[in-house]
Design a protein around this motif. Sequence first.
Motif, mmCIF file in Angstrom:
data_model
loop_
_atom_site.group_PDB
_atom_site.id
_atom_site.type_symbol
_atom_site.label_atom_id
_atom_site.label_comp_id
_atom_site.label_asym_id
_atom_site.label_seq_id
_atom_site.Cartn_x
_atom_site.Cartn_y
_atom_site.Cartn_z
ATOM 1 N N MET A 200 0.825 -1.220 0.000
ATOM 2 C CA MET A 200 0.000 0.000 0.000
ATOM 3 C C MET A 200 0.854 1.263 0.000
ATOM 4 O O MET A 200 0.410 2.326 -0.432
ATOM 5 C CB MET A 200 -0.952 -0.010 1.211
ATOM 6 C CG MET A 200 -1.966 -1.141 1.207
ATOM 7 S SD MET A 200 -3.046 -1.139 -0.228
ATOM 8 C CE MET A 200 -4.270 0.074 0.259
ATOM 9 N N ASP A 201 2.095 1.142 0.495
ATOM 10 C CA ASP A 201 3.010 2.302 0.467
ATOM 11 C C ASP A 201 3.751 2.421 -0.858
ATOM 12 O O ASP A 201 4.486 3.388 -1.083
ATOM 13 C CB ASP A 201 4.038 2.189 1.608
ATOM 14 C CG ASP A 201 3.399 2.432 2.976
ATOM 15 O OD1 ASP A 201 2.227 2.873 2.999
ATOM 16 O OD2 ASP A 201 4.055 2.172 3.998
ATOM 17 N N GLY A 202 3.602 1.419 -1.725
ATOM 18 C CA GLY A 202 4.254 1.482 -3.030
ATOM 19 C C GLY A 202 5.672 0.961 -3.043
ATOM 20 O O GLY A 202 6.365 1.069 -4.062
ATOM 21 N N ASP A 203 6.148 0.382 -1.915
ATOM 22 C CA ASP A 203 7.505 -0.187 -1.903
ATOM 23 C C ASP A 203 7.551 -1.473 -2.743
ATOM 24 O O ASP A 203 8.601 -1.829 -3.283
ATOM 25 C CB ASP A 203 7.931 -0.502 -0.463
ATOM 26 C CG ASP A 203 8.024 0.771 0.382
ATOM 27 O OD1 ASP A 203 8.312 1.838 -0.205
ATOM 28 O OD2 ASP A 203 7.798 0.713 1.596
ATOM 29 N N LYS A 204 6.429 -2.172 -2.804
ATOM 30 C CA LYS A 204 6.304 -3.345 -3.680
ATOM 31 C C LYS A 204 5.049 -3.140 -4.528
ATOM 32 O O LYS A 204 4.015 -2.707 -4.013
ATOM 33 C CB LYS A 204 6.168 -4.640 -2.851
ATOM 34 C CG LYS A 204 7.394 -4.968 -2.011
ATOM 35 C CD LYS A 204 7.212 -6.285 -1.250
ATOM 36 C CE LYS A 204 8.463 -6.620 -0.415
ATOM 37 N NZ LYS A 204 8.328 -7.918 0.293
ATOM 38 N N LEU A 205 5.143 -3.445 -5.816
ATOM 39 C CA LEU A 205 4.031 -3.152 -6.732
ATOM 40 C C LEU A 205 3.289 -4.403 -7.187
ATOM 41 O O LEU A 205 2.369 -4.328 -7.990
ATOM 42 C CB LEU A 205 4.541 -2.369 -7.952
ATOM 43 C CG LEU A 205 5.116 -0.983 -7.615
ATOM 44 C CD1 LEU A 205 5.717 -0.355 -8.847
ATOM 45 C CD2 LEU A 205 4.037 -0.088 -7.019
ATOM 46 N N VAL A 206 3.706 -5.558 -6.673
ATOM 47 C CA VAL A 206 2.994 -6.805 -6.966
ATOM 48 C C VAL A 206 2.647 -7.468 -5.639
ATOM 49 O O VAL A 206 3.504 -7.558 -4.751
ATOM 50 C CB VAL A 206 3.858 -7.766 -7.819
ATOM 51 C CG1 VAL A 206 3.087 -9.063 -8.086
ATOM 52 C CG2 VAL A 206 4.274 -7.127 -9.127
ATOM 53 N N ALA A 207 1.379 -7.881 -5.512
ATOM 54 C CA ALA A 207 0.957 -8.610 -4.303
ATOM 55 C C ALA A 207 0.383 -9.950 -4.733
ATOM 56 O O ALA A 207 -0.339 -10.030 -5.728
ATOM 57 C CB ALA A 207 -0.092 -7.812 -3.542
ATOM 58 N N ILE A 208 0.739 -11.002 -3.984
ATOM 59 C CA ILE A 208 0.146 -12.325 -4.229
ATOM 60 C C ILE A 208 -0.648 -12.700 -2.984
ATOM 61 O O ILE A 208 -0.112 -12.667 -1.874
ATOM 62 C CB ILE A 208 1.225 -13.388 -4.518
ATOM 63 C CG1 ILE A 208 1.919 -13.063 -5.840
ATOM 64 C CG2 ILE A 208 0.614 -14.772 -4.566
ATOM 65 C CD1 ILE A 208 2.843 -14.136 -6.350
ATOM 66 N N ILE A 209 -1.941 -13.005 -3.203
ATOM 67 C CA ILE A 209 -2.793 -13.309 -2.044
ATOM 68 C C ILE A 209 -3.388 -14.708 -2.176
ATOM 69 O O ILE A 209 -3.684 -15.164 -3.264
ATOM 70 C CB ILE A 209 -3.940 -12.268 -1.880
ATOM 71 C CG1 ILE A 209 -4.826 -12.219 -3.132
ATOM 72 C CG2 ILE A 209 -3.387 -10.902 -1.556
ATOM 73 C CD1 ILE A 209 -6.064 -11.348 -2.995
ATOM 74 N N SER A 210 -3.507 -15.379 -1.026
ATOM 75 C CA SER A 210 -4.243 -16.648 -0.986
ATOM 76 C C SER A 210 -5.379 -16.444 -0.003
ATOM 77 O O SER A 210 -5.394 -15.476 0.754
ATOM 78 C CB SER A 210 -3.339 -17.787 -0.505
ATOM 79 O OG SER A 210 -3.102 -17.669 0.884
ATOM 80 N N GLU A 211 -6.334 -17.371 0.001
ATOM 81 C CA GLU A 211 -7.484 -17.219 0.896
ATOM 82 C C GLU A 211 -7.038 -17.174 2.356
ATOM 83 O O GLU A 211 -7.515 -16.370 3.146
ATOM 84 C CB GLU A 211 -8.456 -18.379 0.683
ATOM 85 C CG GLU A 211 -9.740 -18.190 1.459
ATOM 86 C CD GLU A 211 -10.442 -19.496 1.760
ATOM 87 O OE1 GLU A 211 -11.527 -19.440 2.334
ATOM 88 O OE2 GLU A 211 -9.908 -20.561 1.437
ATOM 89 N N ALA A 212 -6.057 -18.031 2.693
ATOM 90 C CA ALA A 212 -5.630 -18.141 4.095
ATOM 91 C C ALA A 212 -5.042 -16.842 4.616
ATOM 92 O O ALA A 212 -5.172 -16.525 5.791
ATOM 93 C CB ALA A 212 -4.603 -19.263 4.216
ATOM 94 N N GLY A 213 -4.397 -16.065 3.726
ATOM 95 C CA GLY A 213 -3.700 -14.883 4.217
ATOM 96 C C GLY A 213 -4.380 -13.564 3.955
ATOM 97 O O GLY A 213 -3.891 -12.520 4.387
ATOM 98 N N SER A 214 -5.537 -13.576 3.231
ATOM 99 C CA SER A 214 -6.056 -12.288 2.786
ATOM 100 C C SER A 214 -7.465 -11.965 3.259
ATOM 101 O O SER A 214 -8.031 -10.971 2.828
ATOM 102 C CB SER A 214 -6.034 -12.244 1.249
ATOM 103 O OG SER A 214 -6.939 -13.206 0.737
#
Length: 1250
Positions: free
Chosen positions: A798-812
């Motif tokens: 959300m701060d823009g330090d990383k521009l790709v996010a990978i989400i799974s059900e368990a973590g999101s």
Amino acid sequence: MGHTSVPAAPSVPPPLPGSCQVRCARCHEILTVAPGITEFSCPKCQLPQMLPPELMLTGGATRRQTPPAQGIDPTKIQLPCARCKAILNVPHGLTRFNCPQCGVDLAVDLSKLHQYFSSVGSSSIPGVPQDLPEETNEVAVDVEREEDEGGAVGETFIDYRPPKLSLGDPHPDPVVETSSLSAVQPPEPTYHLKIMDELEKSKSLSCLQIETIVYACQRHLQHLQNGARAGFFIGDGAGVGKGRTIAGLIWENWHHRNQKALWISVGSDLKFDARRDLDDVGAASVEVHALNKLPYSKLDSKAVGIKDGVVFLTYNSLIASSEKGRSRLQQLLQWCGSDFDGLIVFDECHKAKNLIPEAGGQATRTGESVLEIQARLPEARVVYCSATGASEPRNMGYMVRLGLWGDGTCFPRFHDFLGALDKGGVGALELVAMDMKARGMYVCRTLSYKGAEFEVIEAPLEEKMMDMYKKAAEFWAELRVELLSASAFLPDEKPNSSQLWRLYWASHQRFFRHMCMSAKVPAAVRLAKQALAENKCVVIGLQSTGEARTEEAVTKYGLELDDFISGPRELLLKLVEDNYPLPPKPDISRRDQNVKELHRKRHSATQDISYKGRARKALKWKAENDDCESDDESLTDSAHESSESDEEFRMCEICNSEEEKKLLLRCSCCGQQVHPACLVPPWMDLIPDEWSCYSCKEKTDEYLQARDAYIAELLKRYEAANERKLKILDIIKSLDLPNNPLDDIIDQLGGPENVAEMTGRKGMLVRVSGGKGVVYQARNTKEVALEMVNMHEKKLFMDGDKLVAIISEAGSAGVSLQADKRALNQRRRVHLTLELPWSADRAIQQFGRTHRSNQASAPEYRLLFTNLGGERRFASIVAKRLESLGALTQGDRRAGPSLSAYNYDSYYGKKALWTMYRGIMEQDILAVVPPGCSSDNLSSIQEFIIKAKAALVSVGIVRDTILCNGKDGNKLSGRIVDSDMHDVGRFLNRLLGLPPDIQNRLFELFINILELLVHNARREGQFDSGIVDIKANIIEQQGSPKTVHVDNLSGASTVLFTFTVDRGITWEFAKDVFDERQKDGHVSTNDGFYESRREWIGRRHYMLALEGTLAGMYKIFRPAVGEVLREMPLAELKSKYRKVSSIEKANKGWVEEYEVSAEQCMHGPKCKLGSYCTVGRRLQEINILGGLILPVWGTIEKALSKQARQSHKRIRVVRLETTDDNQRIVGLLIPIAAVESVLQDLSWVHDVED
């Protein structure tokens, strides 16, 4: 192979040349019918019968290709063909025609018809009165079918504003409601908020959040018939701001001195969001206590000291208990007290689903606990809160406080409610949502998807991946045969066979799911890089992380590896290593044991009767001592039974199990008794009278050699099987299989430094800096604890330090990743779904991560699928839930992202599968021509059937296969068990394990049959299309609506509306449509005005036909009913109608039909239904029952069941909008003929004041 063989069926003698074989209609015996014979009797049951028309011969030995039988058409006369005796549907007035079965030229002698029907037991021509026919109009039949299909789909969403409240500021983002729900008005708000002054100053809640709090508090003042306090359901979509609404509810209750609340959600991380939301609404003084950090002792004790505030817990905590047996549920009940009237919030309440499981299933403990806490705290103010609260009506079982079933309703139990919804179809589900809103217990708004883009992207398999997939499919088929062979050599008592196949098919499914995911990795990486180049950021959604396989590999191979783990390979290795059937390994150490020592040990053993014998003897002795008055007879019995047990039972001296004496070998030297099978080698002959045990024999060379040979044979068999297993493991290791998709994507997008990972896994493999090899490392660091690692990664994204996010059900769960206006990273989100979740609940939750309130831009959704037919298995499950979910929680199935094209696990899907299996097993003719085949080339169809059958054998759907001999040489015969005949899930699942070519052909055949069945159902008016829009040029309300029922609890009413509808199209309008088409230059040669080829009641019917979106399909406009939803094929158009060359003739015919249709239906003035018939009537009276429907459900069902027309018997939900004042009404369509019955059955009727 490895299966129990089925007894062979009695052999059927080969048929004579030119003859055919049929099954008897009564006893099902296979009969051979000689050439030329059409009528015969069964020799076994004597039933007279005749050949089906399609098996009749014409002109010698060649069989005529005949059209399939259509069944009896009640609008026509049924007459037998003079030659083949086939029953033909003959249109009234048609006197000359050819028989479609045998081709003979036939003529109808009208003067002899009545004589014919009286001879067959009918006094008149069926379906025809003595004067003019009523429903004989071929065009009228078409129009009736078109009307039964319903109107077109209207707009789906309407901008939402609270209809009866004007408090608070507008919501920061556009919010919409489905047009169905928007047609329902909630009750008048009577509750006044205590926190309203604070909210006006802080502006922390929008008008629709305030509306929710008002209606929830108003609902909580009511009690159900059973005495429990009524509950409220917040069904707002993901991202609307449910968390802050709940915080507002807690704060309002706090001002009423209800200062204890339970907030139950899905993850302990969300406690921080709860704290933030309470602070936002000004409730900073309300403490939030995380239950998972507290001991199991009393919460209000001095040690713990929680007197008030919000106890935040997860659904897992609700069913947790300590080692000493103390449960969290009891702890909470003790803290609340039996008179508790505070809030219980079931946030993300879809987690409590499956309380009422399907047949054979188990209710979840979570569902049972949610039910128990509500039952134990009857005065609690319950709020159900979720965007996906009830993805299926079955999953509403825990929502007992809504009062939809139980005391005071027409559904005594939940099962009755469920049964009514199942019978009513999707339309009934849509009514439930509207009912709940009308009673003031439900709100459901969703963020407008305006600006959001949905795209289904097919990611075709690359050549390397295609080759990899093909080899993997072949390997699994070979592995199945290998496991069957290996199982056949195991001893019969080995119990793990069913366990092996369960594991095999579970691993098979997981393996190919991995393969499908891996196949999409190149496309996902390409799309992600493209989005980054366009200054956007990327969110990639998946379900499985492959953590279990990774951890197993790290344990086996160490922390440093040459390359990433291949999940599919590790899965295969584990399956074979742990489950390959090996025969028992012989114990070689026994061979060297001294025979004399063995002899000595056996001689030292005490010879005695068996334990059972001793036990019986002791028991009888005790009984005789206890009972001194036993008579002689009982003593005799006792003695006899005791001696019998001594005689009958002995112990085997090797395995120590007891056995009947006659089944044991007894050594005549040492007296020991043993099972023949326990000896090494076993004694294979009959039990002799004189026998010496091996120990008592001399230690001869022959004995030693025999024993050694036997052990050597066992060892050889074991080593051969083990060698086979090791070879298979070597083949698996040599297979080219893809890496774990999650690690692969992170690596290709720049590693963990550039990708934020929000999953449930603890560690990951990372490429070392030199680029050679990978190393396993934990995801958390010294600075960040493991439980906070996902929150840390979210902040970096959300701060823009990383521009790709990978989400799974368990973590999101509950995580917000939208382009938030308060966040530094406001780039547009591109959301890629690499793996579609297993259920719609999860799909909606995943989509809702990137589409939420207060966003700078709406996301782009990219749903990735491979071009493998079988992969749609996963989409199918979700689509089924999405379709039902949209209906139930938003009043309209079209509300969710549309995946209905992928819904195959439906009634029609099951029917299509059954039809396809029967075709492939040659029990029936295939309903459609298989893909890649031609109807002219029958050998191509036969070749496909052979390939399809072999494919189904290889994936275990066709069982007990035998290769036939004789005339069916090289043909496979087998069977498909009944449970598999309708199991669409299993078919699509197993389909994944086939090579791509046959997989796609089988899938396409299944889809083509499904489409045919749906098309036929639509044509017959049997297809449940949910809410149907009534479209017309003029729709006006007639008179005042009548209130027919009032709900005592909420005051909501059931109202009968009557509308007059003009559906017609004037000549001027039709001519303008045609002229516009000509101006645009899109005119087809077949476009224009048509008249029916035949006359009915002295006139022809007219229409305008224009080519539609598909070539060869035509949009139809009729003078009486306007534009028709169904498009007509060119062949049907030309067979029933002819083009009108003169525009004046078309004008005259159109105007005449337009005027006549205002007064009568298409059947003419003598229609048997009279004024009740609406077929083709331009001016109609339509009755709609709106408002509350559930309380009067039974009455309506009863009234509709009496209707003559089949389509009128079905409960149909319709929607219309008046043309004079734009009033929207949604409700049940009540046919004119049923109105009187409905009004009589309802308790009272009176006119509503304006």
